[in-house]
Design an enzyme around this catalytic site. Structure first.
Site, PDB file in Angstrom:
ATOM      1  N   GLY A  14       0.848  -1.264  -0.033  1.00  0.00           N
ATOM      2  CA  GLY A  14       0.166   0.143   0.046  1.00  0.00           C
ATOM      3  C   GLY A  14       0.969   1.176   0.087  1.00  0.00           C
ATOM      4  N   GLU A  32       6.573   6.295  -8.899  1.00  0.00           N
ATOM      5  CA  GLU A  32       5.067   5.977  -8.844  1.00  0.00           C
ATOM      6  C   GLU A  32       4.465   6.952  -7.782  1.00  0.00           C
ATOM      7  OE1 GLU A  32       3.736   1.848  -8.686  1.00  0.00           O
ATOM      8  OE2 GLU A  32       5.661   1.416  -9.373  1.00  0.00           O
ATOM      9  N   LEU A  37      -5.397  -6.152 -20.496  1.00  0.00           N
ATOM     10  CA  LEU A  37      -4.470  -6.161 -19.487  1.00  0.00           C
ATOM     11  C   LEU A  37      -3.893  -4.784 -19.807  1.00  0.00           C
ATOM     12  CD1 LEU A  37      -3.206  -7.723 -17.235  1.00  0.00           C
ATOM     13  CD2 LEU A  37      -1.497  -8.593 -19.116  1.00  0.00           C
ATOM     14  N   ASP A  38      -3.646  -3.812 -18.744  1.00  0.00           N
ATOM     15  CA  ASP A  38      -2.859  -2.646 -18.564  1.00  0.00           C
ATOM     16  C   ASP A  38      -3.219  -2.067 -19.937  1.00  0.00           C
ATOM     17  OD1 ASP A  38      -2.045  -3.482 -15.920  1.00  0.00           O
ATOM     18  OD2 ASP A  38      -0.651  -4.704 -16.775  1.00  0.00           O
ATOM     19  N   HIS A  76       0.616   1.295 -13.254  1.00  0.00           N
ATOM     20  CA  HIS A  76       1.415   0.098 -13.682  1.00  0.00           C
ATOM     21  C   HIS A  76       2.906   0.453 -13.499  1.00  0.00           C
ATOM     22  CE1 HIS A  76       2.146  -3.704 -15.622  1.00  0.00           C
ATOM     23  NE2 HIS A  76       2.589  -3.112 -16.652  1.00  0.00           N
ATOM     24  N   LEU A 109     -10.126  -7.873 -13.032  1.00  0.00           N
ATOM     25  CA  LEU A 109     -11.381  -7.678 -12.746  1.00  0.00           C
ATOM     26  C   LEU A 109     -12.025  -7.863 -14.082  1.00  0.00           C
ATOM     27  CD1 LEU A 109     -10.683  -4.163 -10.789  1.00  0.00           C
ATOM     28  CD2 LEU A 109     -11.723  -6.321  -9.611  1.00  0.00           C
ATOM     29  N   MET A 159      -4.214  -6.546  -6.924  1.00  0.00           N
ATOM     30  CA  MET A 159      -3.375  -7.751  -7.710  1.00  0.00           C
ATOM     31  C   MET A 159      -4.449  -8.856  -8.277  1.00  0.00           C
ATOM     32  SD  MET A 159      -0.607  -6.662  -7.788  1.00  0.00           S
ATOM     33  CE  MET A 159       0.503  -8.221  -8.576  1.00  0.00           C
ATOM     34  N   ARG A 191     -15.105 -15.727 -10.087  1.00  0.00           N
ATOM     35  CA  ARG A 191     -14.672 -14.263 -10.252  1.00  0.00           C
ATOM     36  C   ARG A 191     -15.803 -13.218 -10.102  1.00  0.00           C
ATOM     37  NH1 ARG A 191     -10.055 -12.650 -12.013  1.00  0.00           N
ATOM     38  NH2 ARG A 191      -9.101 -14.603 -12.528  1.00  0.00           N
ATOM     39  N   SER A 229       3.169   3.943 -15.229  1.00  0.00           N
ATOM     40  CA  SER A 229       1.854   4.893 -16.087  1.00  0.00           C
ATOM     41  C   SER A 229       0.708   4.677 -15.203  1.00  0.00           C
ATOM     42  CB  SER A 229       1.718   4.121 -17.264  1.00  0.00           C
ATOM     43  OG  SER A 229       2.917   3.749 -18.095  1.00  0.00           O
ATOM     44  N   ASN A 240      -5.717   3.148 -12.660  1.00  0.00           N
ATOM     45  CA  ASN A 240      -4.769   2.317 -12.247  1.00  0.00           C
ATOM     46  C   ASN A 240      -3.191   2.648 -12.400  1.00  0.00           C
ATOM     47  OD1 ASN A 240      -3.531  -0.565 -11.202  1.00  0.00           O
ATOM     48  ND2 ASN A 240      -3.139  -1.087 -13.350  1.00  0.00           N
TER      49      ASN A 240
HETATM   50  C1  GRF Z   1       3.431  -0.855  -7.527  1.00  0.00           C
HETATM   51  O1  GRF Z   1       4.598  -0.953  -8.072  1.00  0.00           O
HETATM   52  C2  GRF Z   1       2.324  -0.912  -8.533  1.00  0.00           C
HETATM   53  O2  GRF Z   1       2.571  -0.210  -9.540  1.00  0.00           O
HETATM   54  C3  GRF Z   1       2.058  -2.255  -8.777  1.00  0.00           C
HETATM   55  O3  GRF Z   1       2.206  -2.914  -7.658  1.00  0.00           O
HETATM   56  C4  GRF Z   1       3.139  -2.138  -6.670  1.00  0.00           C
HETATM   57  C5  GRF Z   1       2.045  -1.980  -5.540  1.00  0.00           C
HETATM   58  O4  GRF Z   1       3.091  -1.407  -4.613  1.00  0.00           O
HETATM   59  N1  GRF Z   1       0.656  -2.309  -9.449  1.00  0.00           N
HETATM   60  P1  GRF Z   1       2.262  -0.681  -3.171  1.00  0.00           P
HETATM   61  O5  GRF Z   1       1.296  -1.874  -2.584  1.00  0.00           O
HETATM   62  O6  GRF Z   1       1.737   0.460  -3.819  1.00  0.00           O
HETATM   63  O7  GRF Z   1       3.285  -0.355  -2.283  1.00  0.00           O
END
Ligand code: GRF
Length: 197
Positions: free
Chosen positions: A15, A181, A151-152, A116, A100, A97, A72, A143, A114
């Protein structure tokens, strides 16, 4: 001030991106500027460390454990029900993770973002840092994109670029991308809030 905009963040683990969003919301006064606040953090993993972080920030937390559902679709429906209780204007995937399904994605079309850890459209999916190294990339990055059924693959909102250094392995590159990020996701959300929903 515009009407209140509820943001719901979905996580599965650590998180740190979620925390970056919470910190930005406070420090950059999202409530005063856009009436925006993170009203809930929801995890599909009961053990997600990020749930404690969110609680420390005084944000409501909830678990919708995917293992409790037979399909699902049933999980997606329960997750959507939990999210919709907060009447969100934006739903932010932050290290969430689970893939959806199409009904979920359609329900949140134009409201679901999202982050990525690659420069999309390169390296959708997992193991992005090792794949960037294996390809000999000299830059890497992250991104923020709208979520569509692929997918992404949804439209890109914002990207951040970092150098790949000669001594990098997947871990060191991942650390550099993760720091980017944490700056990128709040900036991308602000861009969406400025544009209006
Ligand atoms: C991040 O690198 C995000 O881009 C990817 O998973 C990781 C999550 O890290 N989808 P965190 O839980 O935000 O620390």
């Amino acid at each position: 001030m515009a009407q209140t905009q509820h943001l719901v963040v979905l996580i599965s683990g650590r998180g740190s991106n979620m925390e970056a969003l919470l910190q930005a919301a406070r420090q950059r006064q999202w409530a005063a500027r856009w009436g925006a606040q993170v009203v809930a953090v929801i995890s599909n993993q009961p053990q997600a460390a990020g749930l404690h972080v969110a609680a420390q920030h005084g944000v409501a937390t909830q678990v919708v454990d995917h293992r409790a559902f037979a399909s699902r679709q049933a999980f997606d429906a329960a997750l959507a029900q939990a999210i919709d209780a907060y009447q969100p204007t934006l739903v932010l995937l932050a290290g969430f993770m689970r893939v959806l399904g199409p009904a979920f994605v359609a329900h949140y079309q134009g409201r679901l973002l999202n982050i990525h850890p690659s420069l999309l459209p390169a390296f959708a999916g997992l193991n992005t840092h090792q794949r960037a190294l294996d390809a000999g990339c000299q830059v890497a990055g992250a991104s923020v994109h709208w979520v569509d059924e692929g997918l992404d693959s949804g439209a890109i909102v914002a990207q951040a670029v970092v150098p790949v250094l000669p001594a990098d392995d997947a871990h060191t590159l991942g650390q550099r991308v993760l720091a980017a990020e944490h700056r990128l996701y709040p900036r991308a959300v602000e861009r969406v809030l400025v544009a209006g929903l």
